[in-house]
Write a protein that holds these residues in place. Structure first.
Motif, PDB file in Angstrom:
ATOM      1  N   GLN A   1     -48.301  59.505   3.628  1.00  0.00           N
ATOM      2  CA  GLN A   1     -49.622  59.178   3.505  1.00  0.00           C
ATOM      3  C   GLN A   1     -50.667  59.699   4.144  1.00  0.00           C
ATOM      4  O   GLN A   1     -50.465  59.661   5.460  1.00  0.00           O
TER       5      GLN A   1
ATOM      6  N   ILE B   1     -54.906  59.672   5.398  1.00  0.00           N
ATOM      7  CA  ILE B   1     -56.445  59.161   4.978  1.00  0.00           C
ATOM      8  C   ILE B   1     -57.361  60.106   5.776  1.00  0.00           C
ATOM      9  O   ILE B   1     -57.276  60.370   7.116  1.00  0.00           O
TER      10      ILE B   1
ATOM     11  N   GLY C   1     -58.246  58.262   0.707  1.00  0.00           N
ATOM     12  CA  GLY C   1     -56.829  58.466   0.707  1.00  0.00           C
ATOM     13  C   GLY C   1     -56.019  59.059  -0.331  1.00  0.00           C
ATOM     14  O   GLY C   1     -56.425  59.439  -1.187  1.00  0.00           O
ATOM     15  N   TYR C   2     -54.769  59.754   0.441  1.00  0.00           N
ATOM     16  CA  TYR C   2     -53.883  60.408  -0.535  1.00  0.00           C
ATOM     17  C   TYR C   2     -52.592  60.021  -0.376  1.00  0.00           C
ATOM     18  O   TYR C   2     -52.100  59.524   0.683  1.00  0.00           O
ATOM     19  N   ASN C   3     -51.793  59.891  -1.323  1.00  0.00           N
ATOM     20  CA  ASN C   3     -50.566  59.327  -1.697  1.00  0.00           C
ATOM     21  C   ASN C   3     -50.312  57.984  -1.254  1.00  0.00           C
ATOM     22  O   ASN C   3     -49.553  57.306  -0.642  1.00  0.00           O
ATOM     23  N   MET C   4     -51.447  57.220  -1.619  1.00  0.00           N
ATOM     24  CA  MET C   4     -51.434  55.582  -1.351  1.00  0.00           C
ATOM     25  C   MET C   4     -50.328  55.048  -2.134  1.00  0.00           C
ATOM     26  O   MET C   4     -50.020  53.883  -1.532  1.00  0.00           O
ATOM     27  N   LYS C   5     -49.846  55.503  -3.191  1.00  0.00           N
ATOM     28  CA  LYS C   5     -48.830  54.999  -3.879  1.00  0.00           C
ATOM     29  C   LYS C   5     -47.448  55.862  -3.702  1.00  0.00           C
ATOM     30  O   LYS C   5     -47.008  56.228  -4.715  1.00  0.00           O
ATOM     31  N   TRP C   6     -47.037  56.063  -2.452  1.00  0.00           N
ATOM     32  CA  TRP C   6     -46.125  57.194  -2.155  1.00  0.00           C
ATOM     33  C   TRP C   6     -44.800  56.717  -2.677  1.00  0.00           C
ATOM     34  O   TRP C   6     -43.957  57.613  -2.741  1.00  0.00           O
TER      35      TRP C   6
ATOM     36  N   TYR D   1     -45.518  60.374  -5.697  1.00  0.00           N
ATOM     37  CA  TYR D   1     -45.863  61.239  -4.255  1.00  0.00           C
ATOM     38  C   TYR D   1     -46.007  62.523  -4.728  1.00  0.00           C
ATOM     39  O   TYR D   1     -45.183  63.150  -5.564  1.00  0.00           O
TER      40      TYR D   1
ATOM     41  N   GLU E   1     -49.221  59.009   7.978  1.00  0.00           N
ATOM     42  CA  GLU E   1     -48.259  58.073   8.227  1.00  0.00           C
ATOM     43  C   GLU E   1     -47.037  58.778   7.272  1.00  0.00           C
ATOM     44  O   GLU E   1     -46.995  59.205   6.210  1.00  0.00           O
TER      45      GLU E   1
ATOM     46  N   TYR F   1     -43.031  58.133   6.331  1.00  0.00           N
ATOM     47  CA  TYR F   1     -42.112  57.336   5.712  1.00  0.00           C
ATOM     48  C   TYR F   1     -40.777  57.788   5.796  1.00  0.00           C
ATOM     49  O   TYR F   1     -40.694  58.880   4.847  1.00  0.00           O
TER      50      TYR F   1
END
Length: 257
Positions: free
Chosen positions: A41, A43, A65-70, A74, A99, A101
């Motif tokens: 994710q 920002i 934000g990018y990939n906030m719903k990863w 994704y 971030e 994950y």
């Protein structure tokens, strides 16, 4: 860490001022090469351009934000703007907060996470400045290690994630993965974060598991209800633990001996 930068602000060539090129693209591509079941994710954080005295009310919309719903949507590639105008205030990108994950189970909380960063500054010390090759690509590297522990009365196995910077030869550093650029390096270019997974997992902290020939065994501690369960010299009494898939095991990672 010693400061990477000679100046805390960005250069004028990200804004349309006299003497600066105006034909360069206003975006660059950020992407990631990650191990299986890993996502990121991002920002992108923006600050007023050099010389600007304006502010954005409440600092709203100064980050994207990018990939906030990863978990379910994704996308490895993100097109990131170098400059934006918010509430009439010209902004330039300052950094990308990342971030990482690593998912290890099917439940919503079955993941570990750690951070990485991309910095954009007017000047960057040579020892920290990332290189963009002739093809317009730049790659920075990191290695993530999964750290296992047990949690709760059933002693459910959980995994943390610990990510460190490495160089192109795989030598591990002390800080989190990062890259640093000057603004003129990025228009139309591609920045890639390459993360590898460490060959071995290890316990989240010391004196809680014992290494045996075919894996790790969990020390019993004072009793099965002992949440810390340090070995404290007792390397003969061990407990079961529960994998995230529900299996009750005596050894990790093989489950049964």
């Amino acid at each position: 860490m010693k400061s990477l930068f000679k100046s805390p602000v960005l250069g004028c060539c990200l804004v349309l001022t006299a003497g600066c090129a105006t034909s360069q693209p206003n975006t660059f591509t950020f992407t990631a090469d990650l191990p299986p079941d890993f996502t990121y994710q991002a920002i992108a954080v923006y600050v007023p351009a050099k010389g600007e005295t304006c502010t954005v009310p409440g600092g709203r919309n100064t980050a994207v934000g990018y990939n906030m719903k990863w978990r379910g949507n994704y996308q490895p590639n993100a097109e990131i703007a170098l400059r934006r105008t918010v509430s009439g205030c010209p902004l330039v990108i300052s950094r990308i907060e990342l971030e990482i994950y690593g998912t290890y189970g099917k439940a919503r909380g079955d993941f570990g996470a750690d951070i990485a960063s991309v910095f954009i500054r007017e000047e960057v010390e040579d020892q920290y400045k990332s290189v963009v090759n002739e093809a317009g690509e730049s790659t920075f590297y990191g290695e993530c290690q999964q750290l296992f522990r047990t949690s709760g009365k059933p002693r459910i196995l959980r995994k943390l994630l610990n990510c460190k910077t490495i160089n192109a030869q795989g030598e591990r550093g002390r800080g989190q993965p990062f890259a640093a650029y000057t603004p003129d390096q990025l228009p139309g270019k591609t920045v890639k974060m390459h993360i590898k997974l460490a060959d071995e997992e290890r316990p989240g902290w010391g004196d809680t598991w014992v290494k045996v020939p075919n894996g790790w065994k969990r020390c019993m501690g004072k009793s099965f209800e002992d949440q810390d369960a340090y070995c404290n010299g007792n390397y003969t009494e061990f407990s079961t633990f529960t994998m995230v898939d529900g299996r009750v095991c005596t050894i990790y990672p093989g489950c049964t001996e």
